[in-house]
Design a protein around this motif. Sequence first.
Motif, PDB file in Angstrom:
ATOM      1  N   LEU A  57       0.888  -1.345   0.104  1.00  0.00           N
ATOM      2  CA  LEU A  57      -0.005  -0.188  -0.061  1.00  0.00           C
ATOM      3  C   LEU A  57       0.815   1.306   0.155  1.00  0.00           C
ATOM      4  N   GLY A  58       1.882   1.300   0.743  1.00  0.00           N
ATOM      5  CA  GLY A  58       2.910   2.606   1.032  1.00  0.00           C
ATOM      6  C   GLY A  58       3.432   2.551  -0.314  1.00  0.00           C
ATOM      7  N   LEU A  59       4.025   1.595  -1.061  1.00  0.00           N
ATOM      8  CA  LEU A  59       4.652   1.559  -2.057  1.00  0.00           C
ATOM      9  C   LEU A  59       3.938   2.238  -3.164  1.00  0.00           C
ATOM     10  N   ILE A  60       2.623   1.699  -3.174  1.00  0.00           N
ATOM     11  CA  ILE A  60       1.818   2.401  -4.359  1.00  0.00           C
ATOM     12  C   ILE A  60       1.493   3.646  -4.184  1.00  0.00           C
ATOM     13  N   VAL A  61       1.176   4.400  -2.839  1.00  0.00           N
ATOM     14  CA  VAL A  61       1.146   5.796  -2.727  1.00  0.00           C
ATOM     15  C   VAL A  61       2.396   6.521  -2.882  1.00  0.00           C
ATOM     16  N   ALA A  62       3.451   6.094  -2.578  1.00  0.00           N
ATOM     17  CA  ALA A  62       4.668   6.622  -2.731  1.00  0.00           C
ATOM     18  C   ALA A  62       5.034   6.817  -4.097  1.00  0.00           C
ATOM     19  N   PHE A  63       4.559   5.670  -4.929  1.00  0.00           N
ATOM     20  CA  PHE A  63       4.848   5.756  -6.341  1.00  0.00           C
ATOM     21  C   PHE A  63       4.003   6.981  -7.169  1.00  0.00           C
ATOM     22  N   ALA A  64       2.942   6.834  -6.727  1.00  0.00           N
ATOM     23  CA  ALA A  64       1.964   7.770  -7.214  1.00  0.00           C
ATOM     24  C   ALA A  64       2.372   9.288  -6.872  1.00  0.00           C
ATOM     25  N   LEU A  65       2.704   9.508  -5.544  1.00  0.00           N
ATOM     26  CA  LEU A  65       3.444  10.779  -5.309  1.00  0.00           C
ATOM     27  C   LEU A  65       4.480  11.041  -6.090  1.00  0.00           C
ATOM     28  N   GLY A  66       5.367  10.082  -6.326  1.00  0.00           N
ATOM     29  CA  GLY A  66       6.455  10.266  -7.080  1.00  0.00           C
ATOM     30  C   GLY A  66       6.366  10.786  -8.441  1.00  0.00           C
ATOM     31  N   ALA A  67       5.405  10.262  -9.092  1.00  0.00           N
ATOM     32  CA  ALA A  67       5.039  10.774 -10.583  1.00  0.00           C
ATOM     33  C   ALA A  67       4.581  12.041 -10.483  1.00  0.00           C
ATOM     34  N   MET A  68       4.127  12.678  -9.397  1.00  0.00           N
ATOM     35  CA  MET A  68       3.672  14.037  -9.307  1.00  0.00           C
ATOM     36  C   MET A  68       4.656  14.989  -9.122  1.00  0.00           C
ATOM     37  N   TYR A  69       5.663  14.737  -8.154  1.00  0.00           N
ATOM     38  CA  TYR A  69       6.601  15.576  -7.616  1.00  0.00           C
ATOM     39  C   TYR A  69       7.978  15.255  -8.317  1.00  0.00           C
ATOM     40  N   SER A  70       8.223  14.633  -9.220  1.00  0.00           N
ATOM     41  CA  SER A  70       9.424  14.224  -9.939  1.00  0.00           C
ATOM     42  C   SER A  70       9.679  15.104 -11.267  1.00  0.00           C
ATOM     43  N   TYR A  71      10.856  15.195 -11.595  1.00  0.00           N
ATOM     44  CA  TYR A  71      11.153  15.728 -12.771  1.00  0.00           C
ATOM     45  C   TYR A  71      12.411  15.112 -13.419  1.00  0.00           C
ATOM     46  N   GLU A  72      12.291  15.105 -14.678  1.00  0.00           N
ATOM     47  CA  GLU A  72      13.658  14.473 -15.509  1.00  0.00           C
ATOM     48  C   GLU A  72      13.780  15.460 -16.799  1.00  0.00           C
ATOM     49  N   GLY A  73      15.183  15.811 -16.892  1.00  0.00           N
ATOM     50  CA  GLY A  73      15.620  16.512 -18.160  1.00  0.00           C
ATOM     51  C   GLY A  73      16.712  15.879 -18.627  1.00  0.00           C
TER      52      GLY A  73
ATOM     53  N   VAL B 135      19.338  14.829 -15.857  1.00  0.00           N
ATOM     54  CA  VAL B 135      19.072  15.151 -14.520  1.00  0.00           C
ATOM     55  C   VAL B 135      17.868  14.468 -14.029  1.00  0.00           C
ATOM     56  N   SER B 136      17.765  14.122 -12.877  1.00  0.00           N
ATOM     57  CA  SER B 136      16.520  13.275 -12.285  1.00  0.00           C
ATOM     58  C   SER B 136      16.437  13.770 -10.975  1.00  0.00           C
ATOM     59  N   HIS B 137      15.122  13.859 -10.591  1.00  0.00           N
ATOM     60  CA  HIS B 137      14.732  14.367  -9.630  1.00  0.00           C
ATOM     61  C   HIS B 137      13.420  13.611  -9.010  1.00  0.00           C
ATOM     62  N   ASP B 138      13.375  12.945  -7.946  1.00  0.00           N
ATOM     63  CA  ASP B 138      12.291  12.138  -7.439  1.00  0.00           C
ATOM     64  C   ASP B 138      12.471  12.022  -5.855  1.00  0.00           C
ATOM     65  N   PRO B 139      11.479  13.190  -5.128  1.00  0.00           N
ATOM     66  CA  PRO B 139      11.815  13.077  -3.793  1.00  0.00           C
ATOM     67  C   PRO B 139      11.118  11.727  -3.071  1.00  0.00           C
ATOM     68  N   THR B 140      10.385  10.931  -3.592  1.00  0.00           N
ATOM     69  CA  THR B 140       9.837   9.906  -2.962  1.00  0.00           C
ATOM     70  C   THR B 140      10.310   8.792  -3.302  1.00  0.00           C
ATOM     71  N   GLN B 141      11.614   8.516  -3.924  1.00  0.00           N
ATOM     72  CA  GLN B 141      12.182   7.115  -4.124  1.00  0.00           C
ATOM     73  C   GLN B 141      12.652   6.610  -2.868  1.00  0.00           C
TER      74      GLN B 141
END
Lengths: 543, 336
Positions: free
Chosen positions: A196-212, A458-464
Amino acid sequence: MTDTVSRESRPSPAGHRPTRTRRALAFVRNTWRGLTSMRTALVLLFLLALAALPGALLPQRELNASETASYIEEHGWWGRLLDRLQFFDVYSSVWFSAIYLLLMVSLVGCLLPRTTEYLRAMRAGPVLTPRNLARLPHHVRAETDATPEEVLATARKRLRGWRTVEREEADGVRSLSAERGYLREAGNLVFHFGMLGLIVAFALGAMYSYEGQVIVHADGQEFCNSGTFNYDSFDPGLRVDGTRLSPFCVRVNDFDATYTGVGQPIAYEADIQYQSGADLESGTWRPYHLEVNEPLRTAGDRVYLLGHGYAPTFTVTYPDGDVRTKTIQWRPSDETTMLSQGATKFDPPGVTDSERRREQQLAITGLFAPTAAFHGDILTSTHPGLNDPAVAVDVMRGELAVEAGRSQSIFGIDQSMVEAGRLERVARENLRVGEEITLADGTRISFDGVDQWASLQVSHDPTQVWVLGFAVAMFVGLGASLAVKRRRFWVRVTPAAPDDDDLRRTVVELGGLARTDQAGYGEEFTVIAGDLLHREPEGGKAR
Amino acid sequence: MPVDETLSQFSDWSYTTAVAVYVLAMVFFLVEQSFGRKGRQAAARTRDERLATASASGGGGSAPVTVLTAKGMTTGASDPSREQRTRPERLGRMGVALTVLAVLLHLAALVLRGMATSRVPWGNMYEYIMAICLVTVIAWLVMLRRYPVRHLSAFVLLPVVILMFVGGTMLYAVAAPLQPALQSYWLVIHVAAAAASSGVFLVPGVASLLYLVRARHERNPASFSRFGPRLPALEVLDRIAYRTTVFAFPVFTFGVLCGAVWAEAAWGRFWGWDPKETVAFVAWVVYAAYLHSRATAGWRGTRAAAINVVGFAVTVFNLFFVNLVSAGLHSYAGVS
Ligand code: HEM
């Protein structure tokens, strides 16, 4: 849930309302029960697996937009239909999200009652000894000369590590219930909560991450993570607007690729320097050796070495003596030989009239080979290393339409300009380093050398970190839930009654029940029973 | 690091010999399966086990005990090996001996490959398949020690031989150093876990397939009328499938987890729905569904077995289709 229950039990003043309300509530309750049943979870799991599969079979826009576009083009109405049904964005599609949301609900609905039940079971201790132990899958009935107290003492000693409870029954009969394997259920709960936690963190990651991604020339060129415009491509999460990137800068001093004789790559490495945090103010640069598998981690972001390529240097000497030199990255069209394609574009110097300037633009476009081989006039590359570079170029003059609003690839020219006759080929030549072309008007174009470039991500993912934590919890829980076995064991002793013919000796009854993995319990039960009864049966043949 | 051609050559010979010995062993097992009485015996014995006599063993205690009744207790008393062996059974035993020999050759091929290239011997698809098959056969040998299913060995060796043949011919790759993306200790951990779990998963796949055959036969004796009765009882097949899956599933989970950690270091994200990742996810969910189905009333037995067969199919699909057909980041196949 609590809300539903309390409202249902409240006496209702209205006439017909209650039945309808009750019916609605019953519907909600039944839906809830259905949704949280194991069978539903199973079906949802299957649906999830099935729904994930098209992502492996069809090109996905998120991974490869151009391949997706050409796939849709090739497949006509079928491609368009699949597109409308979000088959090219499977993992963000409505149906995929719906399935996993339902699974989440099911999971929560299943976990809450199981957790409370587990806690209750932990507190309550082992269950009562069943009246008829002979009904259990594992059962022994034996007579012994030992007293009940001795038998129970032995049992207590043997069943150390189990949770046990002793009880007095009628007529001096005593019993002991033992249970083992509580950790299994605990592990199971940890596993499911972890998921459950993993799915939530994964979903949050998709919102707050970026990649360039950005291409940086390996000659000391710098890149700063100060805004999205510094990137060649930028892929933000839903909640990232690109205004508050973690500040840091990177400078690529050198890039090196090592190959075997046949051109298989062995190592890619870049010598870089970076600064972040306080270093940005003090201007300190710290060195780092960037390699594949060894990203730079700084300022909460990661910098990866993703690819590399060549950037040929061309010098244009105009008839009036003006000189322009440019080194522009060309793009590898064949990764194994690094044969590359590109276009290096020049504006005429000293021309202020924008109309005339546009007609006098130059583009040097064609192929670059790091290790050249000519088949007749056709240039190919035989090795990815920079051994014998050459270019095969068309020189185009006219209107490049770079400013014309439409974004143009830096690796090519606008073909529509060529078709419209506004961009004309004025030369076609193969050049080695140091060679040059002279155009009809006296303009000279020379191929001066080659630079290397590195493509950085450059990758940014605060929830990983959270995802990792939950994944490890899942793994540990899974291990416990699959390895630990739940077993129950009961002992009932009936004391000898001297006056009863049947009961001259103590009767011991043992029962066993495996809560999980039935098959494995037989041998274990035999061993425990043997230890408790201490003796080979003396000819006392059992059924 | 240069490649040692001689060792590589020995590895190839060892590989080829191993395949040949597997084929021979398979023939022996097929004879036993077709003509031996083992099959029927196996079924009969599992039935008896449940009614086995009690034996309360243990060193001389104090009080004398008389066991009056017992059930569900196992015994090691009856020893079938003392019964007279028929010729097919002798062939079966020889088959096991041959299989062990082939495993040693197989192992040698893998180790020599590693020594020739000075790295772990699972850097391309040829080597990966070699490793998977080795795990499968070893897992099966372990099962043989626990369950009376020797005569079924041919059904496990068949996919192994096919895989090794395909690996050794179509997917063969010359011993070579690793490309940069693979130069990481995660290759050792992640791929070892993936190969171990995939290899073991082959066993429940075969067991569940045989389960479906046997279940079909039991429902309708006319179908598989010759083959069905020679298979062990459903319980035995179910236990083999369950035990091996329960072993392989956490290993697989661990492999996927390590893969994600590696992907974070190598590709810039821990999960990106690359085809390999996607199919691994699908396989994982299918096996989780298998474990759930065994705990769900009405899904045990045939349905669970069917799910396990699906899991097996997804695993094989992941091995071949994803590596060879689709273009993902996992294209380390070494066959271009
Ligand atoms: C993606 C979703 C899920 C996965 C991957 C998953 C995985 C697992 C695994 C691996 C087990 C261990 C099986 C065993 O002990 O033999 C398990 C057990 C269990 N799961 Fe789940 N689960 C999922 C969702 C759910 C949901 C939604 C429910 C509730 C409706 C549920 C209920 C249970 C129960 C009751 C058990 C205990 C089975 C037993 O007694 O062995 N699971 N699950």
